[in-house]
Design an enzyme around this catalytic site. Structure first.
Site, PDB file in Angstrom:
ATOM      1  N   LYS A   1       0.811  -1.229   0.000  1.00 38.69           N
ATOM      2  CA  LYS A   1       0.000   0.000   0.000  1.00 38.69           C
ATOM      3  C   LYS A   1       0.833   1.263   0.000  1.00 38.69           C
ATOM      4  CE  LYS A   1       0.492  -2.061   3.956  1.00 38.69           C
ATOM      5  NZ  LYS A   1       0.103  -3.222   4.700  1.00 38.69           N
TER       6      LYS A   1
ATOM      7  N   ILE B   1     -10.029  -8.963   3.037  1.00 45.56           N
ATOM      8  CA  ILE B   1     -11.392  -8.459   2.781  1.00 45.56           C
ATOM      9  C   ILE B   1     -11.471  -7.915   1.352  1.00 45.56           C
ATOM     10  CG2 ILE B   1     -13.174  -6.806   3.504  1.00 45.56           C
ATOM     11  CD1 ILE B   1     -11.794  -6.620   6.214  1.00 45.56           C
TER      12      ILE B   1
ATOM     13  N   GLY C   1       3.569 -11.572  12.727  1.00 48.12           N
ATOM     14  CA  GLY C   1       3.686 -11.242  11.297  1.00 48.12           C
ATOM     15  C   GLY C   1       2.683 -10.207  10.826  1.00 48.12           C
TER      16      GLY C   1
ATOM     17  N   GLU D   1       4.299  -4.076  10.233  1.00 45.91           N
ATOM     18  CA  GLU D   1       5.244  -3.762   9.151  1.00 45.91           C
ATOM     19  C   GLU D   1       6.665  -3.910   9.685  1.00 45.91           C
ATOM     20  OE1 GLU D   1       4.153  -3.050   5.973  1.00 45.91           O
ATOM     21  OE2 GLU D   1       2.234  -3.534   6.856  1.00 45.91           O
TER      22      GLU D   1
ATOM     23  N   LYS E   1      -3.693   3.310   3.206  1.00 46.05           N
ATOM     24  CA  LYS E   1      -4.881   2.538   2.808  1.00 46.05           C
ATOM     25  C   LYS E   1      -6.080   3.454   2.574  1.00 46.05           C
ATOM     26  CE  LYS E   1      -3.384  -1.586   5.311  1.00 46.05           C
ATOM     27  NZ  LYS E   1      -3.382  -2.237   6.635  1.00 46.05           N
TER      28      LYS E   1
ATOM     29  N   GLY F   1      -1.886 -10.866   7.801  1.00 45.03           N
ATOM     30  CA  GLY F   1      -1.507 -12.273   7.952  1.00 45.03           C
ATOM     31  C   GLY F   1      -1.285 -12.907   6.593  1.00 45.03           C
TER      32      GLY F   1
END
Ligand code: NDP
Ligand code: HSE
Length: 429
Positions: free
Chosen positions: A106, A137, A188, A191, A206, A303
């Site tokens: 992003k 999503i 995880g 960043e 985002k 994830g």
């Protein structure tokens, strides 16, 4: 059926998940989508130092991007390295070579979208970035492929998994910020440089992508005011709990005619609000369209496998749409779209926490400054504390212009009876 050769740039949390899905689900994808997808090259920094040798054959790895760029059999380049450079250059070079690009990054998409978009259109190449917002999503395709009938007037959501994980633990377990950050990193979600998450930059990248697509106008990262979660304390959570609120890092975009407001900050939400129930690494995004009205999408925002799910869906789109890729139609330049007026002095409710002298007339002085700035109080709370000379005041305002509230608090901070303005949070109902 033609074989599609794919190169992965990066084999970390996201890249390894993409490889797993493409190999483990190869036959199912072949059957359902009539596609024969193969990862034929994987770029990492040091080909002799693969994090997970067991997952992919060593001969796939390279540290030389030229081997991918100059390989005409590779038609799709999947960038999941992160950061701006060399990701930006690699994406531009791939598009110039006529290869379609899928990215989960992003930061690079939000900052260099205009360059990629122009190059992709010029070369008839595809540019896909579903995984950049909301992990698993399918929010961007929902906006682009399912909400076209609507004029979208609001996007509001929890779009950073790491901070939601931290805030949930702080709220539910009374833990300190640092303890929880470490956990989120080891899982995880965070960043490489966790500043991007906890200071709200990741959510800003985002929101830039999300709000631009929702409102059909480019809203660059540079116009989005941002505040992270590092200043939140146990006291903020205690007050929120007492008032029946949760604290969430929200990304908010609202459109009022030709005016658009976009901002990212910690926000108090009533416990009954659907977003208040979004816990842990989960993300959720509210959209309001003039026809569909409110919809909410919910799922894992970070994830390996959830993010890879979105990346693989983009790969499939890129193959199915080869030669007829769809491009955004709003002016995508580096600056704010000229058709848009940015609403900087937007209205919101606020909650301010003050440390004041415990003496007669203090509340009247504070209320007087608020009134002068046209900020109306909804309620005032003074929790009983054992301090003898100081008191803590919590002020909840009615809807007020953000700049007026900030100006009033700057003046209040200068009153002799005020020791400190300890926090200022947005409140959404
Ligand atoms: P990781 O740090 O786990 O993996 C990055 C990979 O890229 C590593 O294999 C690394 O190689 C490689 N890489 C980095 N720089 C270079 C370079 N200059 N040359 C060659 N290879 C390089 O990151 P993630 O997988 O977590 O994230 C990747 C991207 O996806 C980021 O943009 C992130 O924001 C985004 N994202 C991540 C999500 C998540 O849940 N983690 C969710 C959604 C998006 P090496 O191993 O050699 O260092
Ligand atoms: N660091 C990001 C997050 C990864 O926590 O949401 C998903 O984009």
């Amino acid at each position: 059926m033609n074989q599609t050769n794919i190169a992965l740039l990066g084999f970390g949390v996201v890249g390894s998940g993409v490889y797993r899905i493409l190999t483990e689900n190869h036959d199912d994808l072949n059957h359902r989508e009539v596609l024969d997808l193969h990862v034929t090259r994987i770029l990492i920094r040091d080909a002799a130092n693969v994090r997970d040798f067991a997952l992919a054959p060593q001969e796939l790895f390279t540290a030389d991007y030229g081997e991918i760029l100059n390989d005409d059999s590779i038609s799709i380049v999947v960038e999941c390295m992160g950061g701006v450079e060399p990701a930006r250059s690699f994406i531009l070079q791939a598009l110039r070579a006529g290869k379609s690009v899928v990215s989960s990054n992003k930061e690079v998409i939000s900052k260099h979208w205009h360059e990629f978009d122009a190059e992709a259109k010029a070369r008839d190449a595809g540019l896909y970035y579903e995984a950049t917002v909301g992990g698993g999503i399918p929010i961007l395709r929902t906006i682009m492929d399912s909400m076209q009938a609507n004029n979208i007037t609001r996007v509001m959501g929890i779009i950073n998994g790491t901070t939601n994980y931290i805030l949930t633990k702080m709220s539910e377990e009374g833990l300190d910020f640092d303890e929880v950050l470490h956990e989120a990193q080891s899982l995880g979600y965070a960043e490489t440089d966790s500043t991007a998450d906890v200071e709200g930059y990741d959510a800003t990248y985002k929101l830039s992508i999300l709000a631009s697509l929702a409102f059909h106008a480019h809203l660059p990262v540079s116009v989005i005011p941002r505040e992270g979660i590092t200043k939140l304390s146990r006291r903020d959570f205690a007050i929120a709990r007492q008032l029946g609120y949760e604290i969430k890092l929200l990304a908010i975009g609202k459109k009022h005619g030709s005016q658009i407001e976009v901002h990212v900050h910690p926000t108090m939400l009533p416990k009954t609000h659907p977003l208040a129930a979004v816990r842990g690494v989960f993300n959720a995004i509210f959209l309001t369209g003039h026809a569909a009205n409110d919809i909410m999408l919910y799922g894992r925002g970070a994830g390996s496998m959830p993010t890879a799910s979105a990346v693989v869906s983009d790969i499939i789109c890129a193959v199915h749409r080869a030669g007829r890729h769809r491009y955004i139609t709003f002016a995508n330049a580096e600056e704010l779209s000229t058709a848009v007026q940015l609403l900087e002095n937007y209205e919101s409710r606020f909650c301010a926490r003050l440390l004041v002298e415990d003496a007669p007339g203090v509340l009247a002085s504070v209320a007087g400054v608020l009134a002068k700035h046209n900020v109306s109080l909804r309620s005032v709370l003074q929790p009983g504390e054992s301090d003898t000379t100081d008191a803590r005041l919590t002020l909840l305002t009615h809807n007020a212009a953000a700049q007026s509230v900030r100006a009033a608090l700057a003046e209040i901070a200068g009153l002799s009876c005020v020791r400190a303005v300890e926090s200022l949070l947005h409140v959404e109902e």
